[in-house]
Design a protein around this motif. Structure first.
Motif, mmCIF file in Angstrom:
data_model
loop_
_atom_site.group_PDB
_atom_site.id
_atom_site.type_symbol
_atom_site.label_atom_id
_atom_site.label_comp_id
_atom_site.label_asym_id
_atom_site.label_seq_id
_atom_site.Cartn_x
_atom_site.Cartn_y
_atom_site.Cartn_z
ATOM 1 N N SER A 1 2.072 2.029 -3.384
ATOM 2 C CA SER A 1 1.034 2.661 -4.189
ATOM 3 C C SER A 1 0.933 4.151 -3.865
ATOM 4 O O SER A 1 0.822 4.989 -4.761
ATOM 5 C CB SER A 1 -0.301 1.959 -3.931
ATOM 6 N N ARG A 2 0.998 4.471 -2.559
ATOM 7 C CA ARG A 2 0.897 5.885 -2.166
ATOM 8 C C ARG A 2 2.068 6.693 -2.703
ATOM 9 O O ARG A 2 1.943 7.870 -3.000
ATOM 10 C CB ARG A 2 0.837 6.013 -0.644
ATOM 11 N N LEU A 3 3.217 6.048 -2.817
ATOM 12 C CA LEU A 3 4.410 6.757 -3.309
ATOM 13 C C LEU A 3 4.561 6.627 -4.820
ATOM 14 O O LEU A 3 5.544 7.107 -5.387
ATOM 15 C CB LEU A 3 5.660 6.188 -2.614
ATOM 16 N N ASN A 4 3.599 5.966 -5.444
ATOM 17 C CA ASN A 4 3.646 5.753 -6.895
ATOM 18 C C ASN A 4 4.923 5.037 -7.324
ATOM 19 O O ASN A 4 5.556 5.390 -8.327
ATOM 20 C CB ASN A 4 3.509 7.090 -7.638
ATOM 21 N N ARG B 1 0.842 -1.202 0.000
ATOM 22 C CA ARG B 1 0.000 0.000 0.000
ATOM 23 C C ARG B 1 0.877 1.252 0.000
ATOM 24 O O ARG B 1 0.566 2.247 -0.651
ATOM 25 C CB ARG B 1 -0.913 -0.008 1.226
ATOM 26 N N ASN B 2 1.979 1.179 0.738
ATOM 27 C CA ASN B 2 2.912 2.301 0.783
ATOM 28 C C ASN B 2 3.511 2.567 -0.595
ATOM 29 O O ASN B 2 3.671 3.723 -1.027
ATOM 30 C CB ASN B 2 4.028 1.983 1.784
#
Lengths: 295, 407
Positions: free
Chosen positions: B252-255, B249-250
């Motif tokens: 994804s948040r950081l692309n 998930r991290n």
């Protein structure tokens, strides 16, 4: 701005905001009773787990969140009545440390028995991990922004409440001299109870915010966060709302920057190094006032 | 009290009643009777996915042995089943208690390297045979290195870090720059070091960045941006499923979009549930048998036995026809440990520890549920080879995430 630096700063501010919420929760009960609720971590966990449970029973997510917060508020009352109040009867007793921590461990056991000890998935609230906005060409996660916005808004609201309302002034009066406040006719007992309810609600909100970041929650969730919230509270100055916010943000930011630029192994250690340094150099913290006792 | 086995409680209660009712005598019957086995595992606590899993596997194996008339005409019993919650100190206390019961003739290691490393020396000194279902650290079996003799009474069906590293390195060596993010436990540190060595052995010009995290960390930004800054094209996560979900998930948040790989411990239900659809594309090494169609007969039999007793639960997964691949390393490995032990006792003709160890040493092509064909020799005490592992990829099919065997 350098992507690397920006990512660390954003993450540091977001997790720091959660530490600030926890620190503020600790401050609230410190104001009224000079006691800290070390069961806060378990309240964070339980609120997140109850949200998952209620949502799984078919409740809409907002209702599940409200239901979980209502239960956590009731537990806050229970903690004040049965773990802190008896411990404070013996003047100067530190029994509340053990009783609040013990109640937190009890809640962990109950959660493990009731929900199972496995990590369970926590649903996305408003935003998913893939939602973002672009700020000056930088990729900014909306989940991080939500955490930051909710935490800062709650802290500011609480500060306004304490400074600008009669009840807030009453809380302030109780924090300064509970006996005089009683003589003045203030409902000290209710104010103390309210501080535990508000503290528990802050823990519940912090639990929900951080659970949606991680995506899972289990019965052991929350313990580390309370430690870091405690570091933030001491760093900012025990009892200071501004101190809680600044302390949380500083601890979050420095941890991430050290983790990013020095070593990830030092990410947590640096928080406790900050705590030790503050206690050695300025025991009252950045915004705290030194304790003065009259003979 | 850690005691969890109802049967064991019954034995204790009966012993206590006998002691109180008449002249002093040993609480447990000597010789004859049932063949008694014992183990300690994380039956409760945050890691009980593994401990409860091997307990279920062990119970299935015992039930199956008894259904076939027992071993050497005697029923098999899990006489000591204790809970350590993956805490090494508790595992030591529990194992001491188990070893003090002289009627226990065979043992199974705890789930996890920490507890297993904590108890293995005392079991080695005791000399009774023990089989390791899940702990991955190679020094459990080979304390002086893989080229030196194993502990005489310690055997393993688990996925050793060494074999897993070998398998993962074959794929990861296809990338010039690799990031490894691992938990800061013995399992994570050893695993990261072995994978790094294997990658560099296969590709000298590879650049490997290694970062660690503490279990249950809720944000891994620092680790991920360091891996990204190092220019990694692929990333391997060595840890448990819940932490892997945080990492995914991290990312994804950081692309951050890298080819993502996991170890057998990471690709479990908490990862699938915690990261949701983000898991699609993740690749992992795990036991190959559950991915084969048709499954080998022994694996299919185990799967059928499990589903008949527990249904399509958290360990099995929702799809009756396609159990979760992780069923092999959470449950089937425990089933194999007890199956191997009873097979050796049968071939030894009794429960004498030296004879049972000799029989284990002579195990040849035993049809296991997690490993298709298990053989041991006095020098080779680990069952798993690189070819027993497959590379799986997580795909979305019919609105459901499935692991598909790729190679």
């Amino acid at each position: 701005m350098d992507d690397f630096f920006f990512s660390l700063v954003l993450a540091g501010i977001s997790v720091g905001a959660v530490y600030a919420l926890v620190a503020l929760g600790l401050n609230l009960t410190f104001w009224t009773t000079r006691a800290l609720n070390f069961g806060q971590g378990s309240l964070m966990m339980l609120c997140a787990m109850l949200t998952v449970y209620l949502a799984a029973q078919g409740l809409a997510l907002p209702l599940a969140v409200l239901g979980a917060l209502a239960i956590i508020a009731a537990l806050g009352m229970f903690i004040e009545r049965y773990t802190v109040r008896p411990a404070l009867k013996g003047g100067g007793s530190m029994g509340w440390v053990v009783s609040t921590l013990g109640f937190g461990i009890f809640l962990q056991g109950v959660a493990a028995k009731w929900f199972g000890s496995q990590a369970v998935a926590f649903p996305d609230i408003l935003f998913s991990a893939q939602d973002y906005v672009s700020v000056f060409g930088q990729y900014v996660s909306l989940q991080y922004l939500l955490v930051l916005a909710v935490a800062v808004a709650l802290i500011l609201l609480l500060e306004l409440f304490v400074r600008k309302t009669v009840w807030g002034q009453a809380v302030h009066a109780v924090s300064l001299d509970p006996e005089l406040a009683t003589v003045q006719g203030m409902p000290v007992r209710w104010i103390i109870l309210g501080s535990f309810v508000a503290s528990s609600l802050l823990a519940g909100v912090a639990g929900i915010l951080i659970a949606q970041i991680g995506g899972t929650v289990d019965p052991a969730f929350g313990f580390d966060l309370v430690l870091l919230g405690f570091v933030a509270a001491v760093f900012g100055g025990m009892g200071s709302s501004v101190g809680a916010l600044v302390g949380g943000l500083v601890v979050g930011l420095i941890s991430k920057l050290v983790g990013g630029y020095v070593s990830t192994a030092a990410e947590h250690a640096i928080a406790f190094a900050l705590l030790m340094a503050m206690l050695a150099l300025r025991p009252q913290g950045l915004f705290g006032r030194p304790e003065v006792s009259k003979a | 009290m850690d005691k969890t086995s109802r049967r064991s409680l019954g034995v204790l209660a009966a012993g206590a009643a006998t002691t109180m009712a008449g002249p002093r005598r040993p609480a447990r019957a000597q010789g004859g009777g049932t063949i008694k086995l014992g183990f300690t595992a994380a039956l409760t606590g945050p890691f009980n996915e593994f401990g409860e899993g091997i307990r279920r596997g062990a119970e299935l194996a015992v039930t199956e042995a008894n259904r076939q008339g027992g071993v050497l005409g005697r029923q098999v019993e899990l006489a000591e089943v204790l809970d350590d919650q993956l805490v090494p100190d508790r595992a030591v206390q529990n194992m001491r208690r188990i070893l003090d019961n002289r009627n226990i003739v065979g043992l199974m290691c705890p789930s996890g390297s920490g507890p297993t490393l904590a108890i293995v020396d005392m079991v080695a000194a005791d000399g009774r045979p023990i089989i390791n279902p899940q702990a991955q650290t190679p020094s459990i079996v080979y304390p002086n290195g893989a080229d030196k003799p194993p502990r005489p009474n310690v055997f393993s069906v688990s996925i050793s870090n060494t074999v897993e590293a070998e398998k993962l390195a074959i794929v990861l060596a296809g990338f010039g720059r690799v990031g490894i993010v691992h938990e800061s436990t013995g399992y994570g540190v050893t695993g990261a070091e072995l994978v790094k060595q294997e990658i560099l052995a296969k590709r000298r010009d590879a650049r490997v960045t290694v970062e660690s995290y503490n279990q249950r960390a809720q944000d891994m930004t620092a680790q991920l941006v360091r891996v990204q800054r190092a220019g990694a094209e692929a990333m391997l996560v060595i840890g448990l499923g819940a932490d892997f979900a945080v990492i995914r998930r991290n990312m994804s948040r950081l692309n951050i979009n890298l080819a993502l790989f996991g170890t057998v411990g990471a690709v479990t239900v908490p990862y699938l549930e915690g990261a949701g659809d983000l898991v699609v594309g993740t690749k992992a090494a795990s036991y190959i048998v559950l991915g084969r169609r048709p499954m080998p007969p022994a694996t299919q039999k185990f799967v059928d036995l499990y589903r008949a007793k527990y249904g399509t639960d958290r360990w099995y997964g929702p799809d009756a026809a396609n159990p979760l691949i992780s069923l092999a390393n959470t449950v089937a490995c425990g089933y194999d440990c007890i199956g191997l032990m009873t097979d050796a006792i049968r071939r030894a003709g009794g429960t004498d520890k030296a004879a049972v160890i000799r029989a284990l040493d002579a195990t040849t092509n035993y049809a296991g549920a997690s490993v298709a064909s298990i053989s041991f020799t006095p020098q080779q005490h680990t069952a798993l080879r690189a070819e027993d592992l497959g590379m799986y990829e997580m795909l979305k099919r019919d609105d459901r995430v499935v692991l598909e065997l790729k190679e």
